[in-house]
Design a protein around this motif. Structure first.
Motif, PDB file in Angstrom:
ATOM      1  N   PRO A   1      -2.898   1.807   5.288  1.00  0.00           N
ATOM      2  CA  PRO A   1      -3.592   2.571   4.240  1.00  0.00           C
ATOM      3  C   PRO A   1      -2.930   3.926   4.029  1.00  0.00           C
ATOM      4  CG  PRO A   1      -5.152   1.631   5.813  1.00  0.00           C
ATOM      5  CD  PRO A   1      -3.800   1.427   6.401  1.00  0.00           C
ATOM      6  N   PHE A   2      -2.899   4.360   2.782  1.00  0.00           N
ATOM      7  CA  PHE A   2      -2.288   5.641   2.428  1.00  0.00           C
ATOM      8  C   PHE A   2      -3.339   6.730   2.611  1.00  0.00           C
ATOM      9  CE2 PHE A   2       0.741   8.171  -0.169  1.00  0.00           C
ATOM     10  CZ  PHE A   2       1.911   7.694   0.409  1.00  0.00           C
ATOM     11  N   SER A   3      -3.170   7.523   3.644  1.00  0.00           N
ATOM     12  CA  SER A   3      -4.166   8.529   4.001  1.00  0.00           C
ATOM     13  C   SER A   3      -4.066   9.734   3.076  1.00  0.00           C
ATOM     14  CB  SER A   3      -3.986   8.964   5.456  1.00  0.00           C
ATOM     15  OG  SER A   3      -2.719   9.588   5.621  1.00  0.00           O
ATOM     16  N   LEU A   4      -5.061  10.612   3.188  1.00  0.00           N
ATOM     17  CA  LEU A   4      -5.067  11.839   2.386  1.00  0.00           C
ATOM     18  C   LEU A   4      -3.886  12.734   2.737  1.00  0.00           C
ATOM     19  CD1 LEU A   4      -6.455  13.681   0.323  1.00  0.00           C
ATOM     20  CD2 LEU A   4      -7.893  14.554   2.174  1.00  0.00           C
ATOM     21  N   GLU A   5      -3.476  12.737   3.995  1.00  0.00           N
ATOM     22  CA  GLU A   5      -2.324  13.542   4.391  1.00  0.00           C
ATOM     23  C   GLU A   5      -1.053  13.074   3.692  1.00  0.00           C
ATOM     24  OE1 GLU A   5      -2.070  13.359   8.574  1.00  0.00           O
ATOM     25  OE2 GLU A   5      -3.959  14.430   8.945  1.00  0.00           O
ATOM     26  N   LEU A   6      -0.873  11.765   3.583  1.00  0.00           N
ATOM     27  CA  LEU A   6       0.312  11.245   2.890  1.00  0.00           C
ATOM     28  C   LEU A   6       0.260  11.560   1.404  1.00  0.00           C
ATOM     29  CD1 LEU A   6       0.771   7.793   4.667  1.00  0.00           C
ATOM     30  CD2 LEU A   6       2.002   9.925   5.065  1.00  0.00           C
ATOM     31  N   TRP A   7      -0.934  11.464   0.797  1.00  0.00           N
ATOM     32  CA  TRP A   7      -1.061  11.846  -0.610  1.00  0.00           C
ATOM     33  C   TRP A   7      -0.670  13.316  -0.810  1.00  0.00           C
ATOM     34  CZ3 TRP A   7      -1.208   8.710  -4.522  1.00  0.00           C
ATOM     35  CH2 TRP A   7      -1.813   7.465  -4.436  1.00  0.00           C
TER      36      TRP A   7
ATOM     37  N   VAL B   1       3.459   6.921 -10.658  1.00  0.00           N
ATOM     38  CA  VAL B   1       3.034   6.323  -9.394  1.00  0.00           C
ATOM     39  C   VAL B   1       3.657   4.936  -9.293  1.00  0.00           C
ATOM     40  CG1 VAL B   1       1.084   5.623  -7.965  1.00  0.00           C
ATOM     41  CG2 VAL B   1       0.857   7.584  -9.490  1.00  0.00           C
ATOM     42  N   SER B   2       4.288   4.646  -8.179  1.00  0.00           N
ATOM     43  CA  SER B   2       4.883   3.328  -7.939  1.00  0.00           C
ATOM     44  C   SER B   2       4.461   2.836  -6.559  1.00  0.00           C
ATOM     45  CB  SER B   2       6.412   3.381  -8.040  1.00  0.00           C
ATOM     46  OG  SER B   2       6.936   4.396  -7.196  1.00  0.00           O
ATOM     47  N   SER B   3       4.327   1.524  -6.410  1.00  0.00           N
ATOM     48  CA  SER B   3       3.855   0.901  -5.170  1.00  0.00           C
ATOM     49  C   SER B   3       4.983   0.098  -4.537  1.00  0.00           C
ATOM     50  CB  SER B   3       2.654  -0.011  -5.456  1.00  0.00           C
ATOM     51  OG  SER B   3       1.583   0.726  -6.000  1.00  0.00           O
ATOM     52  N   TYR B   4       5.019   0.145  -3.197  1.00  0.00           N
ATOM     53  CA  TYR B   4       6.048  -0.557  -2.435  1.00  0.00           C
ATOM     54  C   TYR B   4       5.396  -1.271  -1.252  1.00  0.00           C
ATOM     55  CZ  TYR B   4       9.195   2.366  -5.172  1.00  0.00           C
ATOM     56  OH  TYR B   4       9.842   2.988  -6.217  1.00  0.00           O
ATOM     57  N   THR B   5       6.199  -2.052  -0.555  1.00  0.00           N
ATOM     58  CA  THR B   5       5.690  -2.860   0.543  1.00  0.00           C
ATOM     59  C   THR B   5       5.237  -1.975   1.697  1.00  0.00           C
ATOM     60  OG1 THR B   5       7.221  -4.625  -0.073  1.00  0.00           O
ATOM     61  CG2 THR B   5       6.245  -4.735   2.118  1.00  0.00           C
ATOM     62  N   GLY B   6       4.074  -2.292   2.246  1.00  0.00           N
ATOM     63  CA  GLY B   6       3.516  -1.543   3.365  1.00  0.00           C
ATOM     64  C   GLY B   6       2.040  -1.870   3.501  1.00  0.00           C
ATOM     65  N   ASN B   7       1.600  -2.229   4.704  1.00  0.00           N
ATOM     66  CA  ASN B   7       0.213  -2.648   4.891  1.00  0.00           C
ATOM     67  C   ASN B   7      -0.665  -1.553   5.493  1.00  0.00           C
ATOM     68  OD1 ASN B   7       1.286  -2.586   7.446  1.00  0.00           O
ATOM     69  ND2 ASN B   7       0.964  -4.744   7.901  1.00  0.00           N
TER      70      ASN B   7
ATOM     71  N   ARG C   1       0.799  -1.218   0.000  1.00  0.00           N
ATOM     72  CA  ARG C   1       0.000   0.000   0.000  1.00  0.00           C
ATOM     73  C   ARG C   1       0.836   1.275   0.000  1.00  0.00           C
ATOM     74  NH1 ARG C   1      -5.104  -0.904   4.154  1.00  0.00           N
ATOM     75  NH2 ARG C   1      -6.433  -2.065   2.700  1.00  0.00           N
ATOM     76  N   THR C   2       2.117   1.162   0.269  1.00  0.00           N
ATOM     77  CA  THR C   2       2.960   2.351   0.274  1.00  0.00           C
ATOM     78  C   THR C   2       3.111   2.878  -1.154  1.00  0.00           C
ATOM     79  OG1 THR C   2       4.163   1.531   2.199  1.00  0.00           O
ATOM     80  CG2 THR C   2       5.207   3.274   0.908  1.00  0.00           C
ATOM     81  N   VAL C   3       2.903   4.177  -1.329  1.00  0.00           N
ATOM     82  CA  VAL C   3       2.892   4.797  -2.658  1.00  0.00           C
ATOM     83  C   VAL C   3       3.961   5.880  -2.709  1.00  0.00           C
ATOM     84  CG1 VAL C   3       1.492   6.012  -4.362  1.00  0.00           C
ATOM     85  CG2 VAL C   3       0.433   4.339  -2.847  1.00  0.00           C
ATOM     86  N   ARG C   4       4.576   6.005  -3.862  1.00  0.00           N
ATOM     87  CA  ARG C   4       5.554   7.072  -4.094  1.00  0.00           C
ATOM     88  C   ARG C   4       5.231   7.763  -5.410  1.00  0.00           C
ATOM     89  NH1 ARG C   4      10.365   8.942  -2.292  1.00  0.00           N
ATOM     90  NH2 ARG C   4      11.687   9.967  -3.846  1.00  0.00           N
ATOM     91  N   ILE C   5       5.240   9.089  -5.366  1.00  0.00           N
ATOM     92  CA  ILE C   5       5.009   9.915  -6.555  1.00  0.00           C
ATOM     93  C   ILE C   5       6.323  10.576  -6.938  1.00  0.00           C
ATOM     94  CG2 ILE C   5       3.578  11.722  -7.577  1.00  0.00           C
ATOM     95  CD1 ILE C   5       1.949   9.415  -6.642  1.00  0.00           C
ATOM     96  N   ASP C   6       6.700  10.484  -8.194  1.00  0.00           N
ATOM     97  CA  ASP C   6       7.934  11.088  -8.695  1.00  0.00           C
ATOM     98  C   ASP C   6       7.674  11.724 -10.047  1.00  0.00           C
ATOM     99  OD1 ASP C   6      10.125  10.347  -6.746  1.00  0.00           O
ATOM    100  OD2 ASP C   6       9.358   8.347  -7.201  1.00  0.00           O
TER     101      ASP C   6
ATOM    102  N   ALA D   1      -3.897   2.348  -6.180  1.00  0.00           N
ATOM    103  CA  ALA D   1      -3.153   3.581  -5.960  1.00  0.00           C
ATOM    104  C   ALA D   1      -3.268   4.517  -7.156  1.00  0.00           C
ATOM    105  CB  ALA D   1      -1.686   3.255  -5.675  1.00  0.00           C
ATOM    106  N   VAL D   2      -3.150   3.989  -8.361  1.00  0.00           N
ATOM    107  CA  VAL D   2      -3.222   4.836  -9.558  1.00  0.00           C
ATOM    108  C   VAL D   2      -4.611   5.451  -9.701  1.00  0.00           C
ATOM    109  CG1 VAL D   2      -2.944   4.879 -12.064  1.00  0.00           C
ATOM    110  CG2 VAL D   2      -1.438   3.450 -10.681  1.00  0.00           C
ATOM    111  N   GLY D   3      -5.657   4.645  -9.499  1.00  0.00           N
ATOM    112  CA  GLY D   3      -7.008   5.180  -9.610  1.00  0.00           C
ATOM    113  C   GLY D   3      -7.315   6.215  -8.544  1.00  0.00           C
ATOM    114  N   GLU D   4      -6.846   5.982  -7.315  1.00  0.00           N
ATOM    115  CA  GLU D   4      -7.086   6.958  -6.249  1.00  0.00           C
ATOM    116  C   GLU D   4      -6.317   8.244  -6.511  1.00  0.00           C
ATOM    117  OE1 GLU D   4      -6.992   7.220  -1.347  1.00  0.00           O
ATOM    118  OE2 GLU D   4      -6.311   5.412  -2.408  1.00  0.00           O
ATOM    119  N   ALA D   5      -5.086   8.140  -7.005  1.00  0.00           N
ATOM    120  CA  ALA D   5      -4.323   9.343  -7.336  1.00  0.00           C
ATOM    121  C   ALA D   5      -5.021  10.159  -8.415  1.00  0.00           C
ATOM    122  CB  ALA D   5      -2.911   8.963  -7.785  1.00  0.00           C
ATOM    123  N   ALA D   6      -5.580   9.483  -9.427  1.00  0.00           N
ATOM    124  CA  ALA D   6      -6.300  10.193 -10.480  1.00  0.00           C
ATOM    125  C   ALA D   6      -7.540  10.891  -9.928  1.00  0.00           C
ATOM    126  CB  ALA D   6      -6.683   9.215 -11.590  1.00  0.00           C
ATOM    127  N   ALA D   7      -8.280  10.216  -9.041  1.00  0.00           N
ATOM    128  CA  ALA D   7      -9.475  10.828  -8.465  1.00  0.00           C
ATOM    129  C   ALA D   7      -9.121  12.048  -7.625  1.00  0.00           C
ATOM    130  CB  ALA D   7     -10.232   9.807  -7.630  1.00  0.00           C
TER     131      ALA D   7
END
Length: 553
Positions: free
Chosen positions: A319-325, A311-317, A262-267, A288-294
């Motif tokens: 949830p990616f909150s709005l603050e992290l986005w 958008v790339s996904s990495y290990t992590g259980n 669930r860990t997401v990174r934007i570059d 992650a990609v669909g949520e980022a687009a929304a």
């Protein structure tokens, strides 16, 4: 509804009747002018999505509707592969509770490519909206004939671009295109199509083939925000086929990758240093990609219009909150506007317990493993990264060497600095006496591989306890302050004073006698329960014992 609008809608339904998708639920409503009016009054955001069924497009539709927006989803599907769209009951309940709405319509590729009236009807049905999204995830033909597969997939893309072009004519707001980062610079134009363009595409009028836009961005028109992804994995949560466990519930269940990565990174797709931030091994979760687009469509994050990010996904259980986005997009925005050309990578942590330990792990464990990979070891021309060393308690340098006149020369370096709140990677110059003192303005060989792997290193550092994840306020609920109740003071009773005539305390005598003290040996026969063999008393004579046996008989 006016007569003209009703006639247009009847025309649309007649043209695309084979592909119309109908779901009976209160969350999905029929097209009506009230949804467009509410958007114009600012009561709710309206979004138009054009995509194949399922995939990232479905995730973006559901996420936007769950945020309370009105979504119109136009589904483009193939002639040979008919599919339907269905949402789970939990998804429909969530959309209804959030006040969101979803309208569905669709058409097949033949209707969109052959009949011009169908295209005009698509534009009329989509109408005006605040934002537009186009995604090509889901275009896949299953057939053994390779030429037929390529031809039908290209027809599918052409129909998708034509539908997006018609939908974008009346939308002046944000426009987002979701494309594959591994594709060519022209997004969906592959090398095979450039070599033999006559083999691909559906020619339905000679010169009319030139009316098909070359790319999805060109079809949308205007300034387009590009959201790129790596190799996609995962099934939309709204699908009835989705399961949180691999193979369904089992005795020893295995949680699916959608919940363990669930860990997401934007570059930035192309950093200011010229590095491609995504490679062939990079993977992205559809969630992650669909949520980022929304989030971009609804302006929930700080994203400059027209940016190109991945958008790339990495290990992590977790949830990616709005603050992290918001923090990820803010970091990307600062990276693009900072002007620091030598900055290659940055990752934020809430804290690093021991910076020296993390730096040592990078120098002795992570870097040697990456330098032994095929992507680095296969470099045969020019400089390449050779080794990593710990230059200080908190800094690691990866050295590039090049053979010049049969002498190994340091051509450049990458310095990784470990701080109390994150890590950064910077490009440095090499040996100044050999002409490599200035920092290179172009990426070094294999530099992009190391930069991408640093994202995985940041995720691994959190798993190993070398760094702490960025703090989320939602994870720790606020604890109300409770004042302690003062205890009632009891009267102090003085201890009794012992009298002189009191007898001294008697020390209990502990019997320390045991089997060893009494002379018993460990090998002696012991009682073993009720089935113990009946022994003959030593005082009984053999005659008495025999008489007892006869009496028993």
């Amino acid at each position: 509804m006016e007569i003209g609008t009703k006639q247009v809608m009847m025309r649309l339904m007649r043209l695309i009747q084979p592909a119309v998708l109908i779901i009976s639920t209160t969350a999905l409503i029929a097209p009506c002018p009230q949804t467009r009016l509410s958007s114009s009054l600012g009561m709710t955001k309206s979004v138009v999505v054009v995509s194949p069924p399922g995939g990232v497009g479905e995730v973006a539709v559901v996420k936007a509707a769950e945020m309370g927006s009105a979504v119109r989803w136009f589904v483009v599907q193939s002639n040979t592969m008919k599919s339907s769209v269905s949402f789970s009951q939990d998804t429909l309940d969530t959309i209804e509770q959030a006040g969101g709405k979803v309208e569905l319509a669709g058409a097949d590729t033949q209707s969109l490519l052959e009949d011009p009236d169908a295209l005009s009807a698509v534009g009329t049905w989509c109408g005006s909206a605040d934002s537009l999204l186009c995604a090509d995830d889901g275009i896949q033909i299953v057939t053994e004939d390779e030429n037929q597969k390529l031809n039908e997939e290209q027809q599918w893309r052409d129909a998708l671009k034509l539908a997006s072009q018609q939908a974008g004519k009346s939308i002046t707001g944000r426009k987002v295109a979701i494309v594959d980062a591994a594709a060519d610079e022209d997004e969906d134009i592959t090398a095979e199509q450039k070599k033999s363009p006559e083999l691909f595409g559906f020619v339905f009028g000679g010169s009319e083939q030139s009316n098909i836009p070359k790319t999805i961005s060109a079809a949308l028109g205007g300034q387009v925000t590009k959201l790129r992804h790596g190799k996609l994995f995962g099934t939309p949560e709204s699908s009835p086929d989705f399961s949180a466990f691999v193979g369904g519930p089992q005795k020893n269940p295995i949680i699916c990758e959608e919940y363990t990565r669930r860990t997401v990174r934007i570059d930035p797709t192309l950093s200011i240093t010229g590095n491609q931030m995504m490679g062939a091994s990079t993977e992205s979760c559809r969630h992650a990609v669909g949520e980022a687009a929304a989030l971009i469509l609804l302006d929930k994050v700080q994203a400059e219009n027209g940016i190109d990010v991945c958008v790339s996904s990495y290990t992590g259980n977790q949830p990616f909150s709005l603050e992290l986005w918001q923090e990820e997009f803010r970091r990307v925005d600062q990276m693009l506007l900072s002007g620091e050309e030598a900055l290659l990578f940055s990752a934020a942590f809430s804290s690093v317990p021991d910076t020296n330990r993390l730096a040592s792990w990078i120098a002795t464990k992570w870097a040697p493993a990456v330098l032994r990979t095929y992507d680095i070891a296969a470099i045969r021309i020019g400089a390449r990264p050779v080794y990593a060393s710990l230059v200080s308690d908190n800094s690691v340098e990866i050295v590039w060497q090049q053979l010049v006149d049969f002498e190994s020369v340091v051509a450049g370096k990458m310095r990784i600095d470990v701080k109390n709140d994150g890590i950064t990677a910077t490009r440095l110059g090499g040996d100044a006496s050999k002409g490599f003192g200035a920092t290179s303005r172009t990426p070094l060989n294999g530099e992009s591989v190391l930069v991408r792997r640093l994202g995985e290193a940041a995720s691994q550092a959190i798993e190993k306890g070398l760094a702490n994840k960025v703090f989320q306020t939602n994870d720790v609920p606020a604890t109300p302050s409770i004042e302690p109740t003062p205890k009632k003071q009891e009267p102090v009773v003085p201890p009794p004073v012992p009298s002189a005539a009191a007898e001294p305390p008697v020390t209990p005598v502990i019997d320390e006698s045991g089997p060893r003290q009494t002379g018993a040996r460990r090998s002696a026969e012991r009682a073993r329960g009720s089935r113990q063999r009946k022994r003959v008393d030593a005082t009984t004579t053999p005659e008495e014992s025999k008489a007892d046996e006869n009496a028993f008989q």
